[in-house]
Write an enzyme that holds these catalytic residues in place. Structure first.
Site, mmCIF file in Angstrom:
data_model
loop_
_atom_site.group_PDB
_atom_site.id
_atom_site.type_symbol
_atom_site.label_atom_id
_atom_site.label_comp_id
_atom_site.label_asym_id
_atom_site.label_seq_id
_atom_site.Cartn_x
_atom_site.Cartn_y
_atom_site.Cartn_z
ATOM 1 N N ASN A 193 -5.391 -3.918 7.355
ATOM 2 C CA ASN A 193 -6.009 -5.148 7.664
ATOM 3 C C ASN A 193 -7.416 -4.975 7.082
ATOM 4 O O ASN A 193 -7.890 -3.973 6.935
ATOM 5 C CB ASN A 193 -6.090 -5.227 9.446
ATOM 6 N N HIS A 206 -11.319 -6.293 8.105
ATOM 7 C CA HIS A 206 -11.800 -7.083 9.422
ATOM 8 C C HIS A 206 -13.466 -7.140 8.893
ATOM 9 O O HIS A 206 -14.205 -6.435 8.098
ATOM 10 C CB HIS A 206 -11.758 -6.160 10.522
ATOM 11 N N SER A 225 -14.541 -3.744 6.704
ATOM 12 C CA SER A 225 -13.651 -2.518 6.587
ATOM 13 C C SER A 225 -12.057 -2.759 6.658
ATOM 14 O O SER A 225 -11.792 -3.857 6.726
ATOM 15 C CB SER A 225 -13.627 -1.937 8.267
ATOM 16 N N ASP A 230 -7.585 -4.336 15.882
ATOM 17 C CA ASP A 230 -8.680 -3.924 14.780
ATOM 18 C C ASP A 230 -8.887 -2.446 15.065
ATOM 19 O O ASP A 230 -10.109 -1.836 14.765
ATOM 20 C CB ASP A 230 -10.278 -4.833 15.104
HETATM 21 C C1 GRF Z 1 -11.776 -12.488 6.431
HETATM 22 O O1 GRF Z 1 -13.120 -12.911 6.920
HETATM 23 C C2 GRF Z 1 -11.075 -11.341 6.877
HETATM 24 O O2 GRF Z 1 -12.018 -10.130 7.068
HETATM 25 C C3 GRF Z 1 -10.603 -11.742 8.337
HETATM 26 O O3 GRF Z 1 -10.270 -13.126 8.173
HETATM 27 C C4 GRF Z 1 -10.870 -13.584 7.032
HETATM 28 C C5 GRF Z 1 -9.788 -14.186 6.371
HETATM 29 O O4 GRF Z 1 -10.391 -15.018 5.149
HETATM 30 N N1 GRF Z 1 -9.560 -11.002 8.892
HETATM 31 P P1 GRF Z 1 -9.502 -15.443 4.026
HETATM 32 O O5 GRF Z 1 -8.217 -16.221 4.658
HETATM 33 O O6 GRF Z 1 -9.033 -14.241 3.296
HETATM 34 O O7 GRF Z 1 -10.334 -16.376 3.042
#
Ligand code: GRF
Length: 215
Positions: free
Chosen positions: A107, A109, A136, A145
């Site tokens: 993932n 985050h 991260s 998370d």
């Molecule tokens: C990103 O900020 C990611 O860290 C979070 O959700 C957002 C996704 O953005 N988990 P995208 O769809 O990849 O543009």
């Protein structure tokens, strides 16, 4: 080539970063499939334009989280995914799913974990008044998370920042970090030992971490 599937719900800019990286020479991973739980997620268009197969599994069509996750697993097995990247996937996955994909499920985050888990991490960082924020990439575990952190990147919080400006600064780093982590995994340079990620660890380091900590 490491076979990678990406799960998303929206914009898909991290998917795009992974696609772009996978098209560079000597990149050790290929994106074989994209799964969206939102029928018109813009990320699906990015997949289509890159010629990557995709599936829409609308969670509202499933009677439970279990049946939805089982359907996702079915798609992942069918496409031969070896690594699954969550990239803005806005559904909580069942424990069964997370355990089935242990150490093969990543993932990203937008915070320096373990700070600011959950939604609106960038606003949480602003509200806390931190001076450094970031992102991260971690292996997924049962808690939201949570899980062994593979890599992080930091950015400054600047005077006058709002959630939008901070998110944009963090996103630049996300787009660098996620492809870098997938590359390291594709190159088999990542090990998870006692819930710590080691990169390029030699035998001594692995042995050190395999012992219980001395108190
Ligand atoms: C990103 O900020 C990611 O860290 C979070 O959700 C957002 C996704 O953005 N988990 P995208 O769809 O990849 O543009």
């Amino acid at each position: 080539m490491l076979r990678v599937a990406v799960l998303l719900s929206g914009r898909g800019s991290n998917l795009q970063a992974l696609i772009d990286a996978s098209q560079t020479s000597a990149y050790p991973a290929e994106i074989v499939h994209v799964v969206a739980n939102v029928p018109n997620a813009p990320g699906l268009t990015r997949a289509r334009e890159a010629g990557i197969a995709s599936s829409v599994l609308d969670h509202r069509d499933y009677e439970s989280r279990e049946t939805f996750d089982a359907a996702v697993t079915g798609v992942l097995k069918e496409c031969g995914a070896e690594l699954v990247c969550l990239a803005g996937f806005m559904r909580i996955l069942t424990d069964t799913f997370v355990e089935a994909w242990k150490d093969r499920l990543l993932n990203i985050h937008p915070s320096l974990l373990p700070a600011f888990k959950g939604l609106n991490a960038q606003q949480q960082a602003l509200d806390a008044g931190v001076k450094i924020a970031g992102c991260s990439v971690h292996f997924v575990r049962l808690g939201m998370d949570e899980g062994p952190i593979v890599a992080q990147a930091a950015v400054p919080v600047l005077p006058g920042d709002d959630a939008e400006s901070l998110s944009a600064r963090i996103l630049i780093e996300e787009h660098r970090l996620y492809p870098m982590v997938v590359r390291l995994i594709g190159e088999k340079r990542v090990a998870v030992i006692r819930e710590r990620v080691l990169i390029d660890a030699d035998e001594g380091e692995r042995a050190g971490l395999s012992k219980p900590p001395a108190h």
